[in-house]
Every structure is written in C-alpha cells, then in structure tokens.
Design a protein around this motif. Sequence first.
Motif, PDB file in Angstrom:
ATOM      1  N   GLY A  82       7.203   6.185   5.303  1.00  0.00           N
ATOM      2  CA  GLY A  82       6.052   6.786   6.869  1.00  0.00           C
ATOM      3  C   GLY A  82       5.639   8.003   6.459  1.00  0.00           C
ATOM      4  O   GLY A  82       5.386   8.553   7.034  1.00  0.00           O
ATOM      5  N   ALA A 139       2.743   7.406   3.009  1.00  0.00           N
ATOM      6  CA  ALA A 139       2.039   7.761   4.216  1.00  0.00           C
ATOM      7  C   ALA A 139       0.476   7.602   3.905  1.00  0.00           C
ATOM      8  O   ALA A 139       0.256   7.371   4.520  1.00  0.00           O
ATOM      9  N   ALA A 140       0.743   8.600   2.538  1.00  0.00           N
ATOM     10  CA  ALA A 140      -0.789   8.505   2.237  1.00  0.00           C
ATOM     11  C   ALA A 140      -0.809   8.475   0.667  1.00  0.00           C
ATOM     12  O   ALA A 140       0.310   9.337   0.276  1.00  0.00           O
ATOM     13  N   VAL A 141      -1.991   7.914  -0.105  1.00  0.00           N
ATOM     14  CA  VAL A 141      -2.130   8.230  -0.882  1.00  0.00           C
ATOM     15  C   VAL A 141      -3.456   9.005  -1.015  1.00  0.00           C
ATOM     16  O   VAL A 141      -4.492   8.883  -0.507  1.00  0.00           O
ATOM     17  N   ASN A 170      -6.003   1.775  -9.422  1.00  0.00           N
ATOM     18  CA  ASN A 170      -6.932   1.668  -8.670  1.00  0.00           C
ATOM     19  C   ASN A 170      -6.656   0.266  -7.581  1.00  0.00           C
ATOM     20  O   ASN A 170      -6.868  -0.034  -6.477  1.00  0.00           O
ATOM     21  N   ARG A 171      -6.219  -1.123  -8.622  1.00  0.00           N
ATOM     22  CA  ARG A 171      -6.365  -2.386  -8.631  1.00  0.00           C
ATOM     23  C   ARG A 171      -4.631  -2.696  -7.492  1.00  0.00           C
ATOM     24  O   ARG A 171      -4.622  -2.948  -6.134  1.00  0.00           O
ATOM     25  N   ILE A 189      -2.296   0.464  -6.019  1.00  0.00           N
ATOM     26  CA  ILE A 189      -1.662   0.861  -5.004  1.00  0.00           C
ATOM     27  C   ILE A 189      -2.521   1.034  -3.659  1.00  0.00           C
ATOM     28  O   ILE A 189      -3.631   1.215  -3.734  1.00  0.00           O
ATOM     29  N   ILE A 204      -1.737   0.689   0.457  1.00  0.00           N
ATOM     30  CA  ILE A 204      -1.060   0.829   1.063  1.00  0.00           C
ATOM     31  C   ILE A 204      -1.571  -0.047   3.075  1.00  0.00           C
ATOM     32  O   ILE A 204      -2.767   0.623   2.952  1.00  0.00           O
TER      33      ILE A 204
END
Lengths: 348, 282
Positions: free
Chosen positions: A161, A206-208, A343-344, A346, A348
Amino acid sequence: MDFDRRQLLKTALALGAMQAFPGLSFAQARPLVFATFTGSWEEAHKAVLVPAFKKMAGDAQIVLDPMLSVDQIAKVNAAKANPPIDVMLHDPGPALVAIGQDLVEPYPVDKSAYYKDLISEAQVATGPAPFFQVVGLTYNPEAVKTPPTSWADLWNPEYKGRVGITNMNSTLGTGFMVEIAKMHGGSEANIDPAFAAIEKLKPNLAAVAANPGALATLFQQGQIDISPGNFNAIQILKAKGVPVEFVAPKEGAIAFKTTIHIVKNSPNKELAFKLIEAALSPEVQAKLMDAPYLIVPTNTKVKMGGEIAKVLAKDTDELKKKFVFQDWKKINENRSAWIEKFNRDIKI
Amino acid sequence: MATSTTTYDWRLALPLGGFLAVFFVAPLAVLFALSLQVDPKGTAYGVSQYTAFLGDAFSLGVLGTTLLLGLEVTALCLVLGFPVAHLYTRAGPRMRSLIMLIVLLPLLTSVVVRTFAWIVILGRQGIVNSTLLSLGLIATPLKLLYTQGGLVVALAQVQMPLMVLPLATAIGRIDPNLADASASLGSGRWRTFVKVTLPLALPGIIAGSMLTYAAAITAFITQSLVGGGQMLFMPMYLYQQASTLQNWPFAAAISIIFLVAVLAVVTVFNMLGRLSRGLTEA
C-alpha cells in the motif's frame, strides 16, 4: 495633437485585429517561437537558453510557448503550411510521431558546430538531443530505511500500500512498463510480462497517478513512499524540502532523449537553427547541469559535476553504461493498444 | 395572464446569431465531420468510430460510470444544498450575507487550488485520517483519496454553488404564507414540504441539478487528481485519445457520443420535472 474620433477608432480596431490575428501583423518578421515544456523546463530555458541565443543571434526576438509535446504536434498539424511554432521539443515517442507526420525539417548537420561533439545517442539527424531525462526509483528516505537498488524492490511486501505508479499516458509510465517487461522476458514489442507483473504489484499499489506531476504531489502528501520517478522532478521536490531521494536501479536508469526540432515550413529556419545550436553548446549545457536545473548534458565536452556526477554518472562513459535507451519506434507501434489494455486491466 | 405584445426586430439577434454560428455551430460541424473519418489519416468516411465505441463494453462502461458519477454528485449536492438554500431564504439580512459569502467563496478560488485542498484533506496523512487516528477510531489510515466516494465528495464541494444559487432563488420566490395556509389546513411540516415547498422549488432543483450534473461529469481536473489514473471517465478518455494517441476521429466520436448522452440526461431531468409538476397539480 488633435484626435479625430474616427481616426482613434480605426487605430483601436487595427490594434485589436493585430492582437486577435498576430499572423497578419507579423507575416514578415514574427519572433522565433520556441515550444518548450511547462514547469522547470520553461524556467531553465528562460534563464539560460534564451540569453545564450540572443547573444548568438544579435538580440533576435524569441517567444517561449510552453506546452506538452502532443499539443505541439496538434498545433503544428492544424496549420502545416504556416506553422505557429518554429522549434519543437519532444520526448522520444512524440518525436517519432512528428517525424512520421512530416512536421520536422532535417537538422543541417554539416553547418552545426556542436553536433559531432554530442554523444552518439544524441546525434539524431531529424533533430538532435540537447537534453536527457532520466527515470529511476524515487523514495522517501524517512519511510524507506534501506535504499532500493532494483525495480524489483517495488514488489517487496514491506511496501504494501505504499507504491505509486503512473498510467501509460506519459513517457515515464510507458518507459517504466517496457523496463518491467524486459525484466520478465518481454521487450519493446511484447509488454504482456509487465502487465502480469503489475497484477502482482496490486497489493503494494497505493495509487495510479494520472500523470508524473500528480505522482510528485503524492510524495508531498505521504500518500506513497516509493515509485518510479524522473530525476529532475525529484530534485525540484527535494529543493522544496520534501524528503525524497533518487536512485538509479541496477538494471539501469531509463534515459529518454529529449530532441529539439526545426518545424517544417517555419519562416524562421535560420533563427531556429541558432537556437538549437545554443542548446547544444557546451556553455549552455554546463549551466543547465548545475543546480537548480540539473539537466543531464549530451555534449561530451561538458564535464559532469555536482549532483549529476554524484547520483547518475561521473562521465559520458559511465553514463552510457548506466543508462538504458528504449526503442521507441517499436513502442509506438503498439502504444495505443497498451494504453487501452492499461485502461481496462489496471483497477485497484 | 398578461401577455406582452412588444415585438422586437429579429435583426437584433443577428450579431449573437453570427457569433454562435462561427464559434459554436461551425466547430461542432467540423467535429462531427472528423468523427466520421475511418482512421486518423482520413482515407475513408464511415461510422466505424461510433460502432467501435458503442460495440465495446469497456467504452460503454466508461460512459456509464461517468453519467453515474454525475448523478451521485448531483444527489449529494441536492441533499446538502437544499437545507442551506432554505436556511438562506429564512435567515435575517446579516445571516443571509454570511451564507451567501460562504456559498460563493469556493467560486472565487481556482478549481485547481480547491482540488489540491481535497488531496490534503483526503490523503493518508490528511485531516480526516489524522483526526480519526488520534481519536483512536481507526488503527490504520483509511483509503479515501483515489476512491469513487472521495471523488464524489470533492466534486460536490466544488460544484455546490451551482446547486445552491438557483435553489435559493427558487425557494425565495415561494410565498411564506403558503406554508402557513397549508398548516392551517391541517398539514404537518413534512406534508407541507412534500406537497407545497418541494413542487414550487422544482424549477430551482432542475436548474441546479442540470448545472451541477454538467459540471461534475466534465470536471477533468478534479476527476484526474482526486480520482487518479486508474479511474477513467469520459473527459480523460477523450484527452487520452486526442492528445496522447493523436486519434482525433475516435476522440471526436467520443465527444459527440458524450454530448448526446448528456443532452439525453438533461432532457430526462426536464421531463421528470414537468411530469412531477403535472402530478402535483392534478
């Protein structure tokens, strides 16, 4: 002097029209328009490159128009015959698009005083590379006690995370994915291993971030502690007092050539050439290498120093050993399909 | 009912008409023509971009989540904004200007600044998480940023003035005597609200909802900064196709589809408004 109302109105209209349609009034002699990047690039170019150019070109008029590479292409594409930009700056992906769409003039290599001094990777006939961008690992030294050494460290369960990445819209995001693919047996033509690896990275993510700039914000907020990151962007954060460090992974830091091009049909080709010469000159590159800009030089006559010598490479030979250059021609062939897949897949 | 018989010369509308034709209708026509190109090079014309979008579950999903996001934000703005607007119309002059100031204040700040503020508020070490942590209510920070919930809250704050202003105007026009009349005829507060206040406030609700809705689904900056790179909405999808991939025909088709979808939703809003007004009058 006596003012006639009609005269005044006419003058005002003419002035207004000149503002609204600058092409009209400057058809003969418009200033050189240089489309640089936004942010620290613009600052660096305003402070170092523009004065050097003015000295070389007898105080010629120049305008900086900062925007993204893709927007530069769109703007020039919309008015090919009379382009609003004379000099473009491109990351490797967009550069190939611009060349493919026949928007750039070949660089007059024979006339150039500095071209032959560039390291071989920077000698590009369609537009030489006066700068490098370097992507490695960035981390928060307060949260990550042992500095990472490899891209593989992002998968360390310790960072559950805490990892940030960007999507593939940016050069950074795409370059990172290609490198991960290579680590797992893929290549510029086969990125599937990277997608499989990102699937395994999900617990750590934790983030894209939507773009590399947003990634920097996340470090500031303590939202992430480790991520792939751009050397220059990290130095700017560091200068602001954010606890963040850059390290070149042992697999090699990803280097992007930032190439500079004369726009086809530019009415200012001679001045455009002079601006690019200034950018390639050792004087300008040496200045841009120093803090606060820390731009990696491509002219072999420039002796590496400061933070760059410390963190990246002490000379051109070491630089070539530590940097990985990717084949963007191959990457571009599939890039849109990869962005779609990202796009499709990933979420979370 | 008084009808005005004043007629104006239609030529007075010419300047605006010309302006709209040049800067609105013409670009839209160009956009539509572009969307009919089969590939970015414009070698052939056809509807393939539209079939590509409409035949793709992923693209339809992006459209769906974007429209749904708009509904969630609009609903939240309505629920939170209605009491504020109501309070505004019932407050004294001093209180009124204070409420108006608070409502308008966000409009005076750049949307980028407001969005960054939400990143600070919702972050792992943000105000919400550190408060909850210090109160001992949670052991580890909650994930608030980069979630749909966080995005809805941030968008609702950013777009709130667009809801409150039309609502305050509409509620302010309702004659307070009507509520008293309703009460004297034996209605409770709730019944008065549902039967009298709400229907009369409907024009404001519809205007506010349409404004909030349109602003929420097109809020590129807030969506990408609070939503993050893994949540894809129509504006980002459009930007990606147009700028990163230079696929202008597909981007144009996305724009047209988005435009039509939004117009459809707005029409539904309008019809619902008319329908419910019809019901209350019956």
